[in-house]
Enzyme design. Structure first.
Site, mmCIF file in Angstrom:
data_model
loop_
_atom_site.group_PDB
_atom_site.id
_atom_site.type_symbol
_atom_site.label_atom_id
_atom_site.label_comp_id
_atom_site.label_asym_id
_atom_site.label_seq_id
_atom_site.Cartn_x
_atom_site.Cartn_y
_atom_site.Cartn_z
ATOM 1 N N HIS A 33 0.855 -1.195 0.000
ATOM 2 C CA HIS A 33 0.000 0.000 0.000
ATOM 3 C C HIS A 33 0.888 1.241 0.000
ATOM 4 O O HIS A 33 1.717 1.425 0.892
ATOM 5 C CB HIS A 33 -0.886 -0.050 1.249
ATOM 6 C CG HIS A 33 -1.844 1.089 1.390
ATOM 7 N ND1 HIS A 33 -3.078 1.107 0.791
ATOM 8 C CD2 HIS A 33 -1.768 2.254 2.103
ATOM 9 C CE1 HIS A 33 -3.724 2.218 1.123
ATOM 10 N NE2 HIS A 33 -2.949 2.934 1.920
ATOM 11 N N ASP A 35 1.071 5.251 0.133
ATOM 12 C CA ASP A 35 0.310 6.442 0.514
ATOM 13 C C ASP A 35 0.886 7.678 -0.156
ATOM 14 O O ASP A 35 2.023 8.064 0.109
ATOM 15 C CB ASP A 35 0.341 6.605 2.042
ATOM 16 C CG ASP A 35 -0.583 5.622 2.721
ATOM 17 O OD1 ASP A 35 -1.778 5.616 2.383
ATOM 18 O OD2 ASP A 35 -0.106 4.840 3.565
ATOM 19 N N MET A 37 0.631 11.645 -0.740
ATOM 20 C CA MET A 37 0.092 12.893 -0.168
ATOM 21 C C MET A 37 0.752 14.077 -0.861
ATOM 22 O O MET A 37 1.954 14.062 -1.125
ATOM 23 C CB MET A 37 0.389 12.947 1.334
ATOM 24 C CG MET A 37 -0.129 11.733 2.103
ATOM 25 S SD MET A 37 0.167 11.928 3.879
ATOM 26 C CE MET A 37 -0.261 10.279 4.467
ATOM 27 N N HIS A 66 -2.805 4.843 -2.874
ATOM 28 C CA HIS A 66 -3.882 5.569 -2.196
ATOM 29 C C HIS A 66 -3.594 7.057 -2.358
ATOM 30 O O HIS A 66 -2.719 7.600 -1.686
ATOM 31 C CB HIS A 66 -3.893 5.122 -0.720
ATOM 32 C CG HIS A 66 -4.849 5.887 0.136
ATOM 33 N ND1 HIS A 66 -4.791 5.859 1.513
ATOM 34 C CD2 HIS A 66 -5.901 6.690 -0.171
ATOM 35 C CE1 HIS A 66 -5.756 6.611 2.008
ATOM 36 N NE2 HIS A 66 -6.434 7.139 1.004
ATOM 37 N N ASP A 175 -8.152 1.226 6.520
ATOM 38 C CA ASP A 175 -6.837 1.869 6.597
ATOM 39 C C ASP A 175 -6.804 2.879 7.742
ATOM 40 O O ASP A 175 -7.573 3.840 7.748
ATOM 41 C CB ASP A 175 -6.596 2.575 5.255
ATOM 42 C CG ASP A 175 -5.238 3.233 5.146
ATOM 43 O OD1 ASP A 175 -4.405 3.058 6.045
ATOM 44 O OD2 ASP A 175 -5.008 3.919 4.135
HETATM 45 C C1 DX5 Z 1 -3.119 7.600 6.548
HETATM 46 C C2 DX5 Z 1 -2.683 6.548 5.545
HETATM 47 C C3 DX5 Z 1 -2.505 5.194 6.120
HETATM 48 C C4 DX5 Z 1 -1.477 5.129 7.200
HETATM 49 C C5 DX5 Z 1 -1.791 3.994 8.097
HETATM 50 O O1 DX5 Z 1 -3.334 8.811 5.906
HETATM 51 O O2 DX5 Z 1 -3.627 6.452 4.511
HETATM 52 O O3 DX5 Z 1 -2.243 4.235 5.112
HETATM 53 O O4 DX5 Z 1 -0.193 4.979 6.722
HETATM 54 O O5 DX5 Z 1 -0.880 4.026 9.126
HETATM 55 P P1 DX5 Z 1 -1.106 3.289 10.504
HETATM 56 O O6 DX5 Z 1 -1.291 1.844 10.193
HETATM 57 O O7 DX5 Z 1 0.126 3.608 11.248
HETATM 58 O O8 DX5 Z 1 -2.363 3.888 11.098
HETATM 59 ZN ZN ZN Z 2 -3.467 4.688 3.004
#
Ligand code: DX5
Ligand code: ZN
Length: 222
Positions: A33, A35, A37, A66, A175
């Site tokens: 996965h 992430d 941003m 994501h 998530d």
């Molecule tokens: C948050 C992300 C998640 C995050 C989850 O914005 O989308 O994927 O990395 O992290 P944990 O498992 O540490 O909550």
């Molecule tokens: Zn995520």
């Protein structure tokens, strides 16, 4: 159905991402996965398609991106071109969800929609046939290491029940704050893919947790 585990690289050691991917792969991870941003949709900035492209030759695992970004339509082709298997966009980031999901599929990737904790499931009402995955955010997006928000459990149940009732092949991914304590109830509610960052990469015994979470069975909530 067996639960799939998707470690989030957000909590990995970014100075050696390739090794981190290998490590979770060896411990039985099903997906990776990523992430993404942009500093606008959420305050932080993480990685873009160039990182997905660099990792692609080093793992056969299914990769989902994501996108926690504004104007996600501008980035779909680049992520698909980088070789990610599935692209998830935040429902709140576009007024054109139908068109965006069609765009993702036209670029050859599977399509997912993420719902923030406060976003109701009915925003998906007219796009179900275009969905390969629904991501239920169980923290507010923007950072790893936050606490799971239990108020999303009925939303997971509602979406999972509908998918089963209608025989739709859509993954229900959860998530945020997923760990050894929260995972059982999330799976009980109907999740089919668990994303975990801190619990896998930072907690003691995190690598073993992958196998433990994979053993959690899904209940027939239909
Ligand atoms: C948050 C992300 C998640 C995050 C989850 O914005 O989308 O994927 O990395 O992290 P944990 O498992 O540490 O909550
Ligand atoms: Zn995520």
């Amino acid at each position: 159905m067996r639960v799939k585990v998707a470690p989030s690289l957000l909590a990995a050691d970014f100075s050696r991402l390739r090794d981190e991917v290998k490590r979770v792969e060896e411990h039985g991870a099903d997906w990776i996965h990523l992430d993404v941003m942009d500093g606008h949709f959420v305050p932080s900035i993480t990685v873009g398609p160039i990182v997905a492209k660099s990792l692609r030759p080093h793992t056969g695992l299914f990769m989902d991106a994501h996108l926690m970004v504004e104007h996600p339509e501008r980035h779909v082709a680049a992520f698909a071109g980088a070789g990610v298997d599935l692209i998830t966009v935040q429902a709140e980031a576009t007024p054109h969800l139908d068109g965006l999901l069609r765009l993702i599929r036209s670029e050859g990737a599977k399509a997912g929609v993420a719902l923030n904790p406060s976003t109701p499931p009915h925003v998906l009402e007219y796009v179900w046939p275009l969905l390969d995955l629904i991501l239920v955010m169980s923290v507010n997006p923007g950072a790893g290491g936050q606490e799971f928000i239990p108020a999303v459990l009925p939303k997971i149940n509602c979406l999972a029940s509908r998918a089963r009732r209608e025989g739709l092949e859509v993954e229900i991914q959860v998530d945020g704050g997923v760990n050894r304590h929260t995972a059982p109830q999330i799976v009980e509610a109907g999740a089919t893919v668990l994303v975990a960052g801190s619990a896998v990469f930072k907690d003691a015994g995190g690598m073993e947790l992958i196998g433990e979470m994979k053993k959690l069975g899904t209940r027939d909530t239909g």
